[in-house]
Scaffold this motif. Structure first.
Motif, short mmCIF file in Angstrom:
data_model
loop_
_atom_site.label_atom_id
_atom_site.label_comp_id
_atom_site.label_asym_id
_atom_site.label_seq_id
_atom_site.Cartn_x
_atom_site.Cartn_y
_atom_site.Cartn_z
N ALA A 45 -3.37 4.00 6.53
CA ALA A 45 -2.82 4.04 5.18
C ALA A 45 -3.27 2.80 4.42
O ALA A 45 -3.58 1.76 5.03
CB ALA A 45 -1.29 4.08 5.23
N TYR A 46 -3.28 2.88 3.10
CA TYR A 46 -3.64 1.71 2.30
C TYR A 46 -2.68 0.55 2.61
O TYR A 46 -3.11 -0.60 2.74
CB TYR A 46 -3.58 2.06 0.80
N ALA A 47 -1.39 0.86 2.75
CA ALA A 47 -0.38 -0.19 3.00
C ALA A 47 -0.72 -1.01 4.24
O ALA A 47 -0.47 -2.21 4.28
CB ALA A 47 1.00 0.45 3.16
N SER A 48 -1.30 -0.36 5.24
CA SER A 48 -1.68 -1.05 6.47
C SER A 48 -3.05 -1.71 6.33
O SER A 48 -3.25 -2.85 6.74
CB SER A 48 -1.69 -0.04 7.63
N ALA A 49 -3.99 -0.99 5.73
CA ALA A 49 -5.38 -1.47 5.64
C ALA A 49 -5.52 -2.69 4.73
O ALA A 49 -6.31 -3.60 5.02
CB ALA A 49 -6.30 -0.36 5.15
N HIS A 50 -4.78 -2.72 3.64
CA HIS A 50 -5.01 -3.80 2.67
C HIS A 50 -4.60 -5.16 3.22
O HIS A 50 -5.15 -6.19 2.84
CB HIS A 50 -4.31 -3.50 1.33
#
Length: 266
Positions: A45-50
């Motif tokens: 997810a973006y929340a994890s990747a960013h």
């Protein structure tokens, strides 16, 4: 000259300790300083990747949810977004209820499951994601989602994947990011589609792009790129289609690629 590098995160950019080594970090910084666009391409997810992307100092759009969402790190502007078709999401949900399968979905970058169990806990421990439990899962399935995910034994997932491909049809892209994760996106929600979009976004020919990965969910990206690179620890099927096989994620395989193909260092 290679102008755009897309790098998978898990088992590619980060080592088995979930860290970007100082040597790889330095190589990323050198590539960026030389004018190369370095981005991440992940099933996360973006929340994890960013969080990981910011640690590396990258300030670019990143490819998340296997390619279903591309979002800027700086202003969080969404550049590319594809949702699982609603009809397919509903069919998948009903199949999972009938067969008592663990299904997860992402709504507004939050992870939801129908119940708390060990599969959910292990998954979130793996990538540091917060999760939410929603017993009335049907109402979530009706909402736009970039990715749905079944967690089960690898052999069983291999058995049901063809059944689900037939059930859900061509509108859905089905892939494995890890042996026990079967993931479902929009048919244009692949790392390959996302790489093509970003190359166009930066005015870069695909022949001037590099893609680096380790799992089968990276194959579209490796096939689309001018140079497709498999990690030394990649699955055999990915190594077979790669243009180059680098060192493993524990041996700075990403750094080796940057040294060899961006700076022509041997």
């Amino acid at each position: 000259m290679y102008k755009l590098i897309a790098i998978d995160i898990d088992d590619t950019l980060i080592n088995d300790d979930k860290k970007v080594t100082p040597a790889t970090q330095k190589a990323l910084e050198e590539a960026v300083a030389a004018g190369v666009v370095v981005t991440l391409a992940t099933g996360r997810a973006y929340a994890s990747a960013h969080v990981l992307a910011r640690q590396t100092g990258l300030n670019v759009p990143i490819i998340t949810y296997q390619g279903a969402l591309i979002k800027n790190l700086l202003d969080e502007q969404v550049l590319y977004e594809r949702y699982v078709p609603t009809e397919a999401a509903d069919k998948l949900f009903k199949y999972c209820i009938e067969h008592d399968l663990h299904l997860q979905t992402y709504i507004d970058d939050k992870l939801y499951a129908r119940e708390e169990n060990q599969k959910l806990i292990d998954y979130t421990n793996l990538n540091g994601t917060k999760y939410y439990v929603e017993p009335d899962f049907a109402k979530l399935v009706a909402q736009p989602t970039p990715k749905m995910l079944i967690i089960d034994e690898p052999d069983y997932l291999d058995e049901i994947a063809p059944v689900l491909r037939e059930l859900l049809g061509d509108s859905v892209h089905i892939t494995k990011s890890k042996p026990n994760f079967l993931e479902f996106m929009h048919h244009e929600g692949t790392k390959g589609h996302a790489l093509k979009f970003l190359a166009n976004h930066f005015g870069c020919d695909l022949s001037n792009t590099i893609a680096i990965g380790d799992s089968w969910n990276d194959h579209e990206m490796l096939e689309a790129a001018g140079l497709g690179v498999a990690m030394g620890n990649a699955i055999p099927a990915l190594k077979e289609i790669a243009d180059f096989v680098t060192a493993s994620n524990n041996d700075d395989g990403v750094k080796l690629v940057i040294d060899k193909f961006v700076f022509n260092r041997e």
